[in-house]
Enzyme design. Structure first.
Site, mmCIF file in Angstrom:
data_model
loop_
_atom_site.group_PDB
_atom_site.id
_atom_site.type_symbol
_atom_site.label_atom_id
_atom_site.label_comp_id
_atom_site.label_asym_id
_atom_site.label_seq_id
_atom_site.Cartn_x
_atom_site.Cartn_y
_atom_site.Cartn_z
ATOM 1 N N LYS A 156 0.814 -1.223 0.000
ATOM 2 C CA LYS A 156 0.000 0.000 0.000
ATOM 3 C C LYS A 156 0.850 1.277 0.000
ATOM 4 O O LYS A 156 0.424 2.311 -0.496
ATOM 5 C CB LYS A 156 -0.942 0.000 1.201
ATOM 6 C CG LYS A 156 -1.988 -1.095 1.123
ATOM 7 C CD LYS A 156 -2.974 -1.008 2.260
ATOM 8 C CE LYS A 156 -3.942 -2.186 2.218
ATOM 9 N NZ LYS A 156 -4.996 -2.066 3.225
ATOM 10 N N ASP A 210 -9.870 2.418 2.604
ATOM 11 C CA ASP A 210 -9.888 1.755 3.914
ATOM 12 C C ASP A 210 -10.605 2.604 4.967
ATOM 13 O O ASP A 210 -11.348 2.081 5.797
ATOM 14 C CB ASP A 210 -8.456 1.479 4.397
ATOM 15 C CG ASP A 210 -7.819 0.326 3.639
ATOM 16 O OD1 ASP A 210 -8.559 -0.542 3.134
ATOM 17 O OD2 ASP A 210 -6.587 0.295 3.559
ATOM 18 N N ALA A 251 -0.226 0.993 15.616
ATOM 19 C CA ALA A 251 0.242 2.214 14.959
ATOM 20 C C ALA A 251 0.827 1.907 13.585
ATOM 21 O O ALA A 251 1.747 2.589 13.129
ATOM 22 C CB ALA A 251 1.272 2.912 15.851
ATOM 23 N N ALA A 276 -2.953 0.199 9.147
ATOM 24 C CA ALA A 276 -4.382 0.158 9.457
ATOM 25 C C ALA A 276 -4.734 1.246 10.463
ATOM 26 O O ALA A 276 -5.763 1.925 10.340
ATOM 27 C CB ALA A 276 -4.761 -1.215 10.001
ATOM 28 N N TYR A 311 -10.233 -10.077 10.798
ATOM 29 C CA TYR A 311 -11.446 -10.790 10.392
ATOM 30 C C TYR A 311 -11.244 -12.288 10.191
ATOM 31 O O TYR A 311 -12.177 -12.987 9.792
ATOM 32 C CB TYR A 311 -12.103 -10.145 9.164
ATOM 33 C CG TYR A 311 -11.237 -10.081 7.934
ATOM 34 C CD1 TYR A 311 -11.146 -11.156 7.060
ATOM 35 C CD2 TYR A 311 -10.507 -8.944 7.642
ATOM 36 C CE1 TYR A 311 -10.353 -11.101 5.935
ATOM 37 C CE2 TYR A 311 -9.705 -8.869 6.526
ATOM 38 C CZ TYR A 311 -9.635 -9.952 5.673
ATOM 39 O OH TYR A 311 -8.846 -9.901 4.555
HETATM 40 P P1 ATR Z 1 -0.626 -2.902 9.272
HETATM 41 O O1 ATR Z 1 0.030 -2.052 8.218
HETATM 42 O O2 ATR Z 1 -1.461 -4.015 8.717
HETATM 43 O O3 ATR Z 1 -1.347 -2.099 10.279
HETATM 44 P P2 ATR Z 1 1.899 -3.182 10.632
HETATM 45 O O4 ATR Z 1 2.386 -1.923 10.053
HETATM 46 O O5 ATR Z 1 2.813 -4.345 10.625
HETATM 47 O O6 ATR Z 1 0.563 -3.703 9.974
HETATM 48 O O7 ATR Z 1 1.445 -2.868 12.128
HETATM 49 C C1 ATR Z 1 1.111 -3.852 13.013
HETATM 50 C C2 ATR Z 1 0.816 -3.254 14.401
HETATM 51 O O8 ATR Z 1 0.685 -4.339 15.294
HETATM 52 C C3 ATR Z 1 1.918 -2.350 14.929
HETATM 53 O O9 ATR Z 1 1.310 -1.333 15.683
HETATM 54 C C4 ATR Z 1 2.717 -3.284 15.833
HETATM 55 O O10 ATR Z 1 3.367 -2.641 16.907
HETATM 56 P P3 ATR Z 1 4.814 -1.898 16.710
HETATM 57 O O11 ATR Z 1 4.499 -0.590 16.052
HETATM 58 O O12 ATR Z 1 5.345 -1.739 18.060
HETATM 59 O O13 ATR Z 1 5.615 -2.819 15.840
HETATM 60 C C5 ATR Z 1 1.625 -4.171 16.365
HETATM 61 N N1 ATR Z 1 2.150 -5.483 16.759
HETATM 62 C C6 ATR Z 1 2.485 -6.494 15.945
HETATM 63 N N2 ATR Z 1 2.941 -7.540 16.656
HETATM 64 C C7 ATR Z 1 2.896 -7.163 17.956
HETATM 65 C C8 ATR Z 1 3.220 -7.827 19.204
HETATM 66 N N3 ATR Z 1 3.669 -9.076 19.249
HETATM 67 N N4 ATR Z 1 3.017 -7.130 20.353
HETATM 68 C C9 ATR Z 1 2.542 -5.864 20.323
HETATM 69 N N5 ATR Z 1 2.220 -5.194 19.178
HETATM 70 C C10 ATR Z 1 2.402 -5.840 18.031
#
Ligand code: ATR
Length: 318
Positions: free
Chosen positions: A81, A126, A150, A153, A250
């Site tokens: 994206k 989105d 963060a 999404a 989902y």
């Molecule tokens: P997307 O673009 O689909 O939102 P992403 O950019 O990979 O996916 O973001 C995933 C989110 O899930 C992030 O906020 C991530 O936290 P960090 O910013 O600290 O990386 C969070 N996340 C993923 N795995 C995690 C975990 N095991 N514990 C806590 N937060 C997690």
């Protein structure tokens, strides 16, 4: 339009979804059902929607080759994206519905159209899809909102909640909770720049403070998704008694977070609603008609499994 050799429908408008890997996309199932319903209504209607698995090293060139592909456009899914935003000729600045045109703020594009002149126009549906889920649940009076996560999404959610163009009263109090505080701060500032008055950034250890009295909790992390780590469910009793809990995950449809919300007597909003909400304006953009109401999209997707294997990209990638 150039006939597309990868289909048996030379006169059809061909669109699709690009990502890597593509194993889990339900978009072809949904768009396919809408196409079939359009054809039932009007036998001259021709449309095709395919999944295209494009390797990361080819993604940028694949988007650049779109005008030669014969496709009318594509949806873009994980992990492309942000890349898609870079290759566009223009970002749609206006949209008749809600907050189309906010792709630049969101920093991501999930819809690319090929114009008759061969230009690429991008947009992000989105945020619109997220708002649709709130509408469907009747949660249209937004008090303080908590965003868990963060990533990409969360950016779309922050823009959707804080923007005055959203069609809802904009959310003035946005609280972001994330493992990495710097990223939470970035999303909080994004919400502020879009219209929120009060924003806070929190780590998970301060989640309780963030949830206190909030009327909406959104899980915008991947936690709780099939194959990912579980989400540590925060104390939902801290939310306002009439709060809604919205899980963008989902798969599974009924996540542990949503189960906990229902047990608490809170409104539970499923990620499928956002998926369907973002797909509608895409279908309209590709095929020039609104998706037929005769398709019960939620029922269709509730038990759906990804249908066909992904197709090859329709042109050689330089
Ligand atoms: P997307 O673009 O689909 O939102 P992403 O950019 O990979 O996916 O973001 C995933 C989110 O899930 C992030 O906020 C991530 O936290 P960090 O910013 O600290 O990386 C969070 N996340 C993923 N795995 C995690 C975990 N095991 N514990 C806590 N937060 C997690």
């Amino acid at each position: 339009m150039t006939p597309n050799p990868s289909t048996n429908h030379p006169a059809a408008r061909v669109a699709g979804v690009v990502g890597w890997p593509m194993a889990h996309s339900l978009s072809p199932t949904l768009h396919g059902a809408w196409i079939k319903a359009c054809r039932d209504r009007d036998p001259s209607f021709e449309g095709v929607y395919r999944a295209f698995a494009v390797r990361p090293e080819h993604a940028e060139n694949a988007f650049r080759s779109l005008p030669d592909s014969g496709l009318v456009g594509v949806n873009v899914t994980v992990p492309y994206k942000e890349v898609a935003l870079r290759v566009l000729n223009e970002i749609a600045q206006t949209g008749k519905a809600h907050i189309l045109g906010r792709a630049r703020d969101i920093g991501a594009v999930n819809l690319i159209r090929v114009t008759p002149e061969g230009h690429l126009t991008g947009d992000n549906t989105d945020a619109v899809g997220f708002i649709e889920g709130l509408y469907q649940a009747g949660a249209d009076d937004l008090g303080p909102a908590v965003i868990l996560g963060a990533g990409g999404a969360a950016r779309a959610v922050a823009v959707a909640l804080a923007s005055r163009e959203s069609g809802l009263p904009n959310c003035e109090d946005v609280r972001v909770v994330n493992r990495t505080l710097d990223k939470a701060t970035e999303i909080a500032q994004l919400a502020k720049s879009c219209g929120a008055k009060t924003v806070t950034a929190n780590t998970w250890s301060d989640a309780g403070r963030a949830l206190e009295g909030a009327r909406l909790l959104v899980n915008a992390t991947s936690l709780g998704m099939h194959g990912s780590a579980p989400l540590a469910i925060p104390d939902l009793s801290l939310l306002a008694p009439d709060a809604a809990v919205y899980d963008l995950v989902y798969v599974p449809r009924e996540t542990e977070l949503l189960k906990a919300a229902r047990r608490q007597g809170l409104t539970a909003i499923e990620g499928l609603d956002m998926l369907i909400g973002q797909a509608r304006p895409s279908f309209e953009a590709f095929f020039g008609v609104t998706p037929p109401d005769s398709v019960d999209a939620r029922a269709l997707l509730a038990d759906a499994r990804p249908a066909n294997p992904p197709a090859d990209w329709p042109v050689a990638i330089p």
